[in-house]
Design an enzyme around this catalytic site. Structure first.
Site, short mmCIF file in Angstrom:
data_model
loop_
_atom_site.label_atom_id
_atom_site.label_comp_id
_atom_site.label_asym_id
_atom_site.label_seq_id
_atom_site.Cartn_x
_atom_site.Cartn_y
_atom_site.Cartn_z
N GLU A 72 57.97 -62.25 102.90
CA GLU A 72 57.01 -61.22 103.31
C GLU A 72 56.20 -60.77 102.11
O GLU A 72 56.75 -60.29 101.14
CB GLU A 72 57.75 -60.02 103.87
CG GLU A 72 58.68 -60.39 105.01
CD GLU A 72 59.38 -59.17 105.57
OE1 GLU A 72 59.18 -58.06 105.05
OE2 GLU A 72 60.13 -59.35 106.52
N LYS A 114 54.37 -50.12 110.58
CA LYS A 114 54.73 -48.95 111.40
C LYS A 114 55.78 -48.06 110.75
O LYS A 114 55.60 -46.87 110.63
CB LYS A 114 55.23 -49.41 112.77
CG LYS A 114 54.09 -49.73 113.71
CD LYS A 114 54.57 -49.73 115.15
CE LYS A 114 53.75 -50.68 115.98
NZ LYS A 114 54.32 -52.05 116.00
N ARG A 157 64.14 -58.13 91.36
CA ARG A 157 65.51 -57.67 91.68
C ARG A 157 66.02 -58.38 92.93
O ARG A 157 65.23 -58.92 93.69
CB ARG A 157 65.52 -56.15 91.91
CG ARG A 157 64.68 -55.76 93.09
CD ARG A 157 64.77 -54.28 93.47
NE ARG A 157 63.88 -53.97 94.58
CZ ARG A 157 64.24 -54.07 95.85
NH1 ARG A 157 65.45 -54.44 96.19
NH2 ARG A 157 63.37 -53.80 96.82
#
Ligand SMILES: Cc1cc2nc3c(=O)[nH]c(=O)nc-3n(C[C@H](O)[C@H](O)[C@H](O)COP(=O)(O)O)c2cc1C
Length: 149
Positions: free
Chosen positions: A80, A22, A105
């Site tokens: 994720e 979203k 990173r």
């Protein structure tokens, strides 16, 4: 490559906060807590890349964020995965397999949502290029993934 990489793991995709699709336009599939807890202790939080497969489908390139998402100040550590491919549907309840191959990173905080999005898009570009290198592309056909994919 870091000593604990490559790292292979799999699990059922659970619902995150839903911000990936979203707010960011960059959907991510979240792993359950047991998978997050199975990561090597010495593995630092941050952004990684590798290959991913959903339910014995094709193997795609992926980028993954491991940690607490400082921009959103999450209280629970998460993993994720953003698969670098456009899908029509989400993956809740499906089995996600990932081969984590290399580190990009550390996680960072950002002054704006735009800066977060820009940085993630840069991570995707880095992963896209590096995953075509011979030392990484061979993992696409690793026996960890389904033989028919
Ligand atoms: C490649 C990649 C890099 C990311 N880097 C950061 C980061 O540096 N800092 C941060 O706060 N969140 C980072 N995120 C996490 C996003 O903020 C996160 O995907 C978003 O909060 C959606 O979470 P949700 O699926 O739980 O809604 C990154 C996500 C991805 C896929």
């Amino acid at each position: 490559m870091k000593s604990y990489l490559p790292f292979f793991c799999s699990g059922t995709v659970i619902k995150g906060f839903g911000r990936g699709s979203k707010e960011l336009g960059i959907p991510t599939a979240n792993f359950p807590e047991q998978v997050v807890n199975s990561l090597p202790k010495e593995m630092s939080t941050g952004v990684y890349y590798g290959y991913a497969e959903v339910d014995n489908g094709p193997v795609y390139k992926m980028v993954m964020s491991v940690g607490w998402n400082p921009y959103y100040k999450n209280e629970k550590k998460s993993m994720e995965t953003h698969i670098i491919h456009v899908f029509d549907e989400d993956f809740y309840g499906k089995t996600l397999k990932v081969a984590i191959l290399d580190y990009i990173r550390p996680e960072r905080d950002f002054n704006s949502l735009e800066a977060l999005i820009e940085t993630i898009n840069n991570d995707i570009a880095v992963a896209n290029v590096n995953l075509d290198k011979p030392e990484f592309i061979s993992f696409k056909t690793n026996e960890f993934f389904s033989p028919n994919s």
